[in-house]
Design a protein around this motif. Structure first.
Motif, PDB file in Angstrom:
ATOM      1  N   VAL A  46      62.351  18.209  42.168  1.00  0.00           N
ATOM      2  CA  VAL A  46      61.675  16.774  41.741  1.00  0.00           C
ATOM      3  C   VAL A  46      61.462  16.356  43.234  1.00  0.00           C
ATOM      4  O   VAL A  46      62.205  16.116  44.114  1.00  0.00           O
ATOM      5  CB  VAL A  46      62.734  15.757  41.236  1.00  0.00           C
ATOM      6  CG1 VAL A  46      62.061  14.440  41.100  1.00  0.00           C
ATOM      7  CG2 VAL A  46      63.379  16.321  39.942  1.00  0.00           C
ATOM      8  N   SER A  47      60.233  15.992  43.358  1.00  0.00           N
ATOM      9  CA  SER A  47      59.461  15.491  44.617  1.00  0.00           C
ATOM     10  C   SER A  47      59.591  14.097  44.667  1.00  0.00           C
ATOM     11  O   SER A  47      59.900  13.309  45.761  1.00  0.00           O
ATOM     12  CB  SER A  47      58.149  15.986  44.690  1.00  0.00           C
ATOM     13  OG  SER A  47      57.909  17.213  44.979  1.00  0.00           O
ATOM     14  N   ALA A  48      59.345  13.183  43.329  1.00  0.00           N
ATOM     15  CA  ALA A  48      59.428  11.941  43.318  1.00  0.00           C
ATOM     16  C   ALA A  48      59.847  11.435  41.850  1.00  0.00           C
ATOM     17  O   ALA A  48      59.505  12.530  40.867  1.00  0.00           O
ATOM     18  CB  ALA A  48      58.168  11.241  43.802  1.00  0.00           C
ATOM     19  N   ALA A  49      60.511  10.396  41.896  1.00  0.00           N
ATOM     20  CA  ALA A  49      60.727  10.001  40.287  1.00  0.00           C
ATOM     21  C   ALA A  49      60.185   8.573  40.164  1.00  0.00           C
ATOM     22  O   ALA A  49      60.379   7.674  40.945  1.00  0.00           O
ATOM     23  CB  ALA A  49      62.198  10.032  39.916  1.00  0.00           C
ATOM     24  N   SER A  50      59.818   8.297  38.884  1.00  0.00           N
ATOM     25  CA  SER A  50      59.261   6.884  38.498  1.00  0.00           C
ATOM     26  C   SER A  50      60.602   5.937  38.401  1.00  0.00           C
ATOM     27  O   SER A  50      61.738   6.539  38.347  1.00  0.00           O
ATOM     28  CB  SER A  50      58.579   6.790  37.356  1.00  0.00           C
ATOM     29  OG  SER A  50      59.446   7.154  36.275  1.00  0.00           O
ATOM     30  N   TYR A  51      60.371   4.607  38.520  1.00  0.00           N
ATOM     31  CA  TYR A  51      61.648   3.859  38.512  1.00  0.00           C
ATOM     32  C   TYR A  51      62.415   4.045  37.344  1.00  0.00           C
ATOM     33  O   TYR A  51      63.677   3.645  36.945  1.00  0.00           O
ATOM     34  CB  TYR A  51      61.318   2.254  38.749  1.00  0.00           C
ATOM     35  CG  TYR A  51      61.030   2.149  40.268  1.00  0.00           C
ATOM     36  CD1 TYR A  51      62.134   1.829  41.072  1.00  0.00           C
ATOM     37  CD2 TYR A  51      59.915   2.102  41.077  1.00  0.00           C
ATOM     38  CE1 TYR A  51      62.185   1.856  42.427  1.00  0.00           C
ATOM     39  CE2 TYR A  51      59.814   1.991  42.259  1.00  0.00           C
ATOM     40  CZ  TYR A  51      60.836   1.913  43.222  1.00  0.00           C
ATOM     41  OH  TYR A  51      60.774   1.588  44.559  1.00  0.00           O
ATOM     42  N   GLU A  52      61.581   4.208  36.159  1.00  0.00           N
ATOM     43  CA  GLU A  52      61.908   4.474  34.729  1.00  0.00           C
ATOM     44  C   GLU A  52      62.898   5.605  34.630  1.00  0.00           C
ATOM     45  O   GLU A  52      63.849   5.604  33.884  1.00  0.00           O
ATOM     46  CB  GLU A  52      61.076   4.617  33.818  1.00  0.00           C
ATOM     47  CG  GLU A  52      60.080   3.298  33.708  1.00  0.00           C
ATOM     48  CD  GLU A  52      58.871   3.364  34.548  1.00  0.00           C
ATOM     49  OE1 GLU A  52      58.109   2.280  34.434  1.00  0.00           O
ATOM     50  OE2 GLU A  52      58.988   4.083  35.552  1.00  0.00           O
TER      51      GLU A  52
END
Length: 367
Positions: A46-52
């Motif tokens: 995972v490079s980035a994740a949404s706040y959800e």
């Protein structure tokens, strides 16, 4: 001691879940949903994740397999660095309307020195609000900000009211702010160092401040001096608009481990081509080529060779990487290969430094 220091007005702007937010902005169907950028497949990360998604514990550098286990409804989207770069440039254009002293740390964050800003607004707090509002109005994304007397405290403060918030640490509040700060919140204190500090009874800034310079050097090496000073609000690094690139690299993690050198050479061909494209795009050349090898047991090995001349061409990068690959026997099957170029022509100190302006003011002033 703090009263003797030049006081600057520094803003650290940090975009909120930048990669994921860009994906949600570009695709309205993803808004409000748990998404992860990258991470797809059995070997993805995972490079980035949404706040959800973060509510479920999904975070960057986590394996895609674990992320989907934590959040079964997680949606994976592909990275799009051209799009991120495009938006990042638009955001920086906004920064430069307020100050020329902008130091990007990455595509999604930057330091701004607004001590003497272009619109003559004395309040760095109000400037940060204006900048964040313009980013939202003109780009469509939210940003958070930290405002204080130096880069270290501004960086720490920007994480306080995320997402879409800001925090100002006024000069007179700096020492108190640092004393109650959890040691894990100190920028530069990683997980391993935090655990070591816990073992020594250092849990907050106040605990850290109680230790002598000699104690911190003995237990934390060169970083000990840094910790000693920053907990006292001392961090004199200026915002540097022209950060000099030290290396340029590309790497690939494979869906299946590679045990055949034939397949490795095929992958290196693609990696060398990507590095060469980036070099030509940025008009950078270098002398030291490094081959990065990560084995299936996760051990990491690097092999380097320094050439007598600057290079950027794919053919030379690839040929040198091949030589490095054959230099020693491989210890195991390979899960990752990378090529980097360092000792760049940007290291040559031909950039003329602008005159440094010292800001000499009283400790209390409009912030």
């Amino acid at each position: 001691m703090l009263n003797d220091l030049p006081i600057r007005k520094i803003i650290h702007v940090d975009m909120d879940a930048f990669y994921a937010s860009v994906a949600q902005m570009d695709n309205p169907e993803l808004r409000g949903k748990a998404i992860a950028v990258g991470g797809g497949g059995t070997r993805g990360v995972v490079s980035a994740a949404s706040y959800e998604a973060r509510k479920f514990g999904v975070k960057s550098a986590m394996s895609g397999r674990l992320a989907i286990k934590l959040c079964p409804d997680l949606i994976f989207v592909k990275t799009d660095f051209e799009r991120y770069s495009e938006i990042s440039k638009r955001i920086r254009q906004i920064f430069f309307e307020y100050t020329d002293l902008v130091e990007p740390l990455s595509l999604d964050e930057a330091y701004l020195d607004v001590t003497n800003n272009k619109i003559g607004l004395p309040s760095a707090t109000l400037l940060a609000q204006k900048i964040r509002q313009r980013i939202f109005d003109e780009v469509g994304l939210t940003a958070s900000a930290g405002i204080s007397i130096n880069k270290f405290i501004a960086k720490v403060a920007s994480d306080y009211n995320k997402p879409n918030g800001q925090k100002t640490v006024n000069p007179e509040d700096v020492l108190e702010f640092l004393e109650v700060l959890d040691i894990r919140k100190f920028y530069g204190v990683g997980k391993v160092t935090a655990e070591k500090m816990y073992q020594k009874g250092i849990f907050t800034g106040k605990d850290l401040k109680s230790k002598t310079l000699e104690y911190l050097k003995d237990n934390f090496g060169k970083s000990g001096s840094h910790y000693y000073h920053v907990v006292r609000g001392i961090h004199n690094n200026e915002v540097k608009p022209n950060r000099i690139r030290k290396s340029l690299a590309a790497e690939r993690t494979f869906s299946e481990n590679l045990s055949s050198e034939v397949f490795m050479l095929e992958k290196l061909d693609h990696i060398a081509e990507e590095v060469s494209k980036r070099l030509h795009k940025t008009k950078v050349t270098g002398k030291t080529i490094t081959l990065k090898i990560k084995y299936s047991d996760f051990t990491l090995q690097t092999r380097s060779k320094t050439l007598p001349y600057y290079v950027s061409e794919k053919a030379i990068l690839l040929e040198t990487a091949k030589d490095l690959l054959y230099q020693d026997a491989l210890n195991n099957s390979v899960r990752l290969l990378g090529i980097s170029l360092s000792n760049l022509n940007t290291d040559v100190k031909t950039i003329k430094k602008s005159e440094k302006e010292t800001v000499s003011v009283q400790l209390k002033f409009e912030f």
